[in-house]
Motif scaffolding. Structure first.
Motif, short mmCIF file in Angstrom:
data_model
loop_
_atom_site.label_atom_id
_atom_site.label_comp_id
_atom_site.label_asym_id
_atom_site.label_seq_id
_atom_site.Cartn_x
_atom_site.Cartn_y
_atom_site.Cartn_z
N ILE A 83 0.83 -1.21 0.00
CA ILE A 83 0.00 0.00 0.00
C ILE A 83 0.87 1.26 0.00
O ILE A 83 0.58 2.22 -0.71
N PHE A 84 1.95 1.25 0.76
CA PHE A 84 2.85 2.40 0.75
C PHE A 84 3.46 2.61 -0.64
O PHE A 84 3.71 3.75 -1.05
N ARG A 85 3.70 1.52 -1.38
CA ARG A 85 4.33 1.63 -2.69
C ARG A 85 3.37 2.07 -3.79
O ARG A 85 3.80 2.57 -4.83
N GLN A 86 2.09 1.86 -3.60
CA GLN A 86 1.12 2.05 -4.69
C GLN A 86 1.24 3.37 -5.43
O GLN A 86 1.22 3.39 -6.67
N PRO A 87 1.37 4.51 -4.73
CA PRO A 87 1.48 5.77 -5.48
C PRO A 87 2.68 5.80 -6.43
O PRO A 87 2.60 6.40 -7.51
N TYR A 88 3.78 5.16 -6.03
CA TYR A 88 4.98 5.14 -6.88
C TYR A 88 4.81 4.23 -8.08
O TYR A 88 5.45 4.42 -9.12
N LEU A 89 3.96 3.24 -7.96
CA LEU A 89 3.71 2.31 -9.06
C LEU A 89 2.71 2.88 -10.06
O LEU A 89 2.68 2.48 -11.22
N LYS A 90 1.88 3.83 -9.60
CA LYS A 90 0.83 4.38 -10.45
C LYS A 90 1.32 5.51 -11.33
O LYS A 90 0.84 5.71 -12.45
N SER A 91 2.29 6.30 -10.82
CA SER A 91 2.69 7.51 -11.54
C SER A 91 4.09 7.95 -11.12
O SER A 91 4.47 7.77 -9.96
N SER A 92 4.80 8.56 -12.06
CA SER A 92 6.11 9.13 -11.73
C SER A 92 5.97 10.46 -11.00
O SER A 92 6.95 10.99 -10.47
N ALA A 93 4.75 11.00 -10.94
CA ALA A 93 4.54 12.33 -10.36
C ALA A 93 4.87 12.36 -8.87
O ALA A 93 5.37 13.38 -8.37
N VAL A 94 4.62 11.27 -8.15
CA VAL A 94 4.89 11.27 -6.72
C VAL A 94 6.39 11.36 -6.45
O VAL A 94 6.83 12.03 -5.51
N GLY A 95 7.20 10.71 -7.29
CA GLY A 95 8.65 10.81 -7.14
C GLY A 95 9.16 12.20 -7.43
O GLY A 95 10.03 12.73 -6.72
N ARG A 96 8.60 12.84 -8.47
CA ARG A 96 9.00 14.21 -8.79
C ARG A 96 8.61 15.17 -7.67
O ARG A 96 9.35 16.08 -7.31
N ALA A 97 7.43 14.94 -7.09
CA ALA A 97 6.99 15.79 -5.98
C ALA A 97 7.89 15.61 -4.76
O ALA A 97 8.23 16.58 -4.07
N LEU A 98 8.29 14.37 -4.49
CA LEU A 98 9.17 14.10 -3.36
C LEU A 98 10.51 14.79 -3.56
O LEU A 98 11.05 15.41 -2.63
N LEU A 99 11.06 14.68 -4.75
CA LEU A 99 12.34 15.32 -5.05
C LEU A 99 12.24 16.84 -4.87
O LEU A 99 13.10 17.46 -4.24
N THR A 100 11.18 17.43 -5.40
CA THR A 100 11.00 18.88 -5.30
C THR A 100 10.80 19.32 -3.85
O THR A 100 11.32 20.34 -3.42
N THR A 101 10.05 18.53 -3.09
CA THR A 101 9.84 18.85 -1.68
C THR A 101 11.16 18.85 -0.92
O THR A 101 11.46 19.77 -0.15
N ALA A 102 11.95 17.81 -1.13
CA ALA A 102 13.24 17.71 -0.43
C ALA A 102 14.14 18.90 -0.78
O ALA A 102 14.89 19.39 0.08
N LYS A 103 14.07 19.37 -2.01
CA LYS A 103 14.89 20.50 -2.42
C LYS A 103 14.37 21.83 -1.89
O LYS A 103 15.14 22.73 -1.53
N ASN A 104 13.04 21.99 -1.84
CA ASN A 104 12.44 23.30 -1.59
C ASN A 104 11.98 23.53 -0.16
O ASN A 104 11.57 24.65 0.18
#
Length: 281
Positions: A180-201
């Motif tokens: 269940i924790f993985r599901q968002p990452y399997l559905k779309s690349s957008a969650v990874g991009r959001a995580l990267l941007t959050t960590a930076k900003n």
């Protein structure tokens, strides 16, 4: 029973989990906010326990996380200010004019900043293993999310969730929960991009300076519920806060680590319920 809900606010969909008790008490709703790279599922067991004791409990996925909207960084800045504004709109959308706030993890600093600006709406605050001092840095595991090229690859890997949650908690998480924790990452690349941007900003250093200052003037009853074996956050800061502020108390979970709610939900729930029920003189 936990219900899964969606509310749309200013074109963003907020996914949230909610427990509405059959026999509600007279206490304000409890809003539980997750850290990185988790989502609201991390509160599932605590929410069930709260509901059994008459508390309405609401746990949203932050914008950019879980099953909530993951807007492009051109539309949502993924900064502390942007998250605070979005949180306020979410709470207003659900007409939560009075609430108790529960926070955990590195994104939780945003919720504390929001609370300091809106103390009249906050009945109690419960803080589980959240950075509270300006000398805290993102753990090395999370710092890698911000690196050029490396971050782009790492944040697209669904196993990032496994590694981070199990590294921080120090215990194996059941496969059905990891799914269940993985599901968002399997559905779309957008969650990874959001995580990267959050960590930076997120500008954690400045946020933590604001939190340190805010805590000095904070009068709302606050419980620090701390996993003492946290590999990323020292217990010295919560101990000092509890020693120096009459409205702050510290409960130590001696064997718990960074995500106490994952492996110690019974103990976490019992302490939370006792605190939320207590009459403050």
């Amino acid at each position: 029973m936990i219900k899964e809900q969606i509310i749309t606010i200013h074109s963003y969909e907020w996914f949230y989990r909610e427990v509405t008790p059959n026999n509600p008490n007279d206490k304000p709703p409890v809003v539980l906010l997750h850290g990185l790279p988790s989502h609201s599922y991390t509160w599932r067991r605590v929410m069930e326990n709260l509901g059994e004791q008459g508390f309405r409990a609401i746990a949203p996925d932050w914008i950019g996380s879980g099953f909530s909207s993951k807007p492009d960084k051109r539309d949502f800045a993924y900064t502390s200010d942007a998250y605070q504004k979005a949180l306020g709109e979410f709470l207003q959308g659900l007409e939560l004019n009075q609430l108790s706030l529960v926070v955990q993890g590195f994104l939780a600093s945003v919720a504390l900043q929001y609370a300091f600006k809106h103390p009249d709406t906050i009945n109690r605050v419960i803080i589980l293993n959240t950075p509270l001092s300006p000398d805290v840095k993102l753990p090395w595991l999370m710092q890698q999310w911000t690196f050029p090229f490396v971050g782009d690859m790492v944040t697209q890997d669904p196993l990032l969730v496994d590694r981070t949650l199990e590294k921080g908690s120090g215990f194996v998480i059941e496969d059905q929960d990891l799914d269940i924790f993985r599901q968002p990452y399997l559905k779309s690349s957008a969650v990874g991009r959001a995580l990267l941007t959050t960590a930076k900003n997120l500008q954690l250093s400045q946020s933590l300076k604001d939190i340190e200052k805010g805590l000095c003037d904070w009068q709302v009853p606050t419980l620090l519920l701390w996993g003492m074996e946290d590999p990323w956050l020292s217990a010295e800061t919560p101990q000092k806060l509890a020693d120096n502020a009459s409205n702050v108390e510290l409960v130590k979970l001696e064997e718990a680590k960074h995500y106490p709610q994952e492996h110690w939900p019974k103990e976490v729930s019992e302490e939370m319920i006792t605190f939320l029920r207590r009459q403050i003189v």
